[in-house]
Write a protein that holds these residues in place. Structure first.
Motif, short mmCIF file in Angstrom:
data_model
loop_
_atom_site.label_atom_id
_atom_site.label_comp_id
_atom_site.label_asym_id
_atom_site.label_seq_id
_atom_site.Cartn_x
_atom_site.Cartn_y
_atom_site.Cartn_z
N SER A 89 0.82 -1.22 0.00
CA SER A 89 0.00 0.00 0.00
C SER A 89 0.85 1.26 0.00
O SER A 89 0.36 2.35 0.31
CB SER A 89 -0.96 0.01 1.20
OG SER A 89 -0.26 0.04 2.42
N SER A 94 -3.83 4.21 4.03
CA SER A 94 -2.79 3.19 4.02
C SER A 94 -2.76 2.46 5.36
O SER A 94 -3.27 2.96 6.37
CB SER A 94 -1.41 3.83 3.76
OG SER A 94 -0.40 2.84 3.67
N GLY A 110 3.18 0.29 5.19
CA GLY A 110 2.52 0.33 3.89
C GLY A 110 2.17 -1.05 3.39
O GLY A 110 2.53 -1.43 2.28
#
Length: 337
Positions: A60, A309, A329
């Motif tokens: 992400s 995120s 992430g």
């Protein structure tokens, strides 16, 4: 003010703003923030679900590979990420079989799909989803996959939401499209209600037993189910998004700690005694945790300063220790090997 005077003032302002911007960037770098601090390297490559000591998750981090299935060595989760061309909103895998839930932003629900993929990420089967992807699981043998979608509402903390949970035989393609059709046993009697919802399936090794959340009458229950008999039996209250431990003696789950609020604390329940204990993570965890091994759980939390995120964290399953960042992430982890 003369033109030359204006030019002098403008030049000074530009230099001042430039200096301030540089100072902000340098300070961010010093604190490990900002783009100059450097995130994990991400590069396209070959990702497989075969038996190997690796960790997969959905990437992400910002950029062209956002949402792609990524792979890193399990022992060095902060290492450079190899990403595939498979993109999903939710993903899980076991024994060389994966389930990928896809959702097209702004598309109609019928454009959302569940993909069953093999170890090389080739699509074996595809099923339409009845709503927005929420949870996904594959049984330890790879024989079954399950998914939950929202068909009304978009959060388990919403005043009103409705889910649809399905289980599919990945080999035959036989689909149980809605667990609400299963017979429910509560307190030794058959239970029926128009407000029943199921979500968060987790499978046993026997390719028949599963656990899930049953929501009804304002309460959530841990249920133990049988695929072959199409039945579920309630075991405990205030249990959501269960995850069965590899040794199948415990269930990790999120427990609502404040009625009427979207606040959950991750707990572990001993299935033999039904005794529970909270984990060291104090933040509200709205996720279905994954066991990395019999001692460690992984789960997602919103990334600080980036609401769209998620970061992956780990915590000991016995309630000791402190939470540790696993991968920034990232979401939907699976430990391969």
């Amino acid at each position: 003010m003369t033109p030359s005077r204006r030019l002098l003032v403008l030049t000074a302002a530009v230099l001042l703003l430039g200096g301030l911007a540089a100072a902000v960037v340098l300070r961010a770098v010093a604190r490990g923030e900002g783009p100059q601090a450097g995130g994990p390297a991400v590069a396209a490559g070959s990702v497989t679900l075969g038996p190997q000591d690796r960790l997969t998750f959905l990437n992400s981090t910002p950029g062209p590979h956002r949402g792609a299935l990524a792979s890193v060595p399990a022992g060095t989760p902060q290492a450079a990420r190899t990403v595939s061309d498979l993109t999903c909103q939710r993903f899980h895998a076991a024994a060389g079989t994966g389930v990928c839930l896809r959702s097209t932003p702004g598309a109609l629900a019928q454009d959302n799909r569940a993909l069953i993929v093999d170890a090389d990420l080739r699509t074996l089967r595809s099923f339409p989803l009845a709503g927005t992807p929420s949870r996904a699981r594959v049984s330890p043998s790879g024989r079954f996959a399950a998914w939950t979608v929202f068909v009304a509402g978009e959060s388990y903390g919403a005043a009103f939401f409705s889910t649809r949970t399905a289980i599919v035989d990945t080999r035959s393609g036989a689909l149980e499209p809605d667990l609400e059709k299963f017979t429910i046993s509560m307190d030794g009697r058959e239970y029926r209600s128009g407000d029943v919802n199921f979500w968060g399936v987790t499978f046993s090794r026997d390719d028949d037993t599963f656990y899930a959340t049953l929501g009804t009458a304002g309460q959530t229950h841990l249920v133990k189910g049988s695929i072959s008999r199409r039945t579920v039996t309630t075991l405990a209250q205030n249990v959501e998004c269960p995850s069965l431990s590899p040794d199948e003696t415990r269930v990790a789950y999120k427990k609502r700690v404040q009625r009427g609020a979207s606040l959950w604390r991750e707990h572990v329940l001993d299935l033999a005694t039904l005794r529970e204990h909270p984990l060291a993570e104090k933040h509200s965890v709205d996720d279905q945790a994954v066991w990395l091994d019999d001692r460690t759980l992984a789960y997602g939390l919103p990334a600080e300063g980036a609401p769209d995120s998620t970061d992956l964290w780990t915590v000991p399953a016995d309630g000791t220790g402190t939470p540790r960042l696993l991968a920034a992430g990232a979401s939907s982890p699976t430990r391969l090997g």
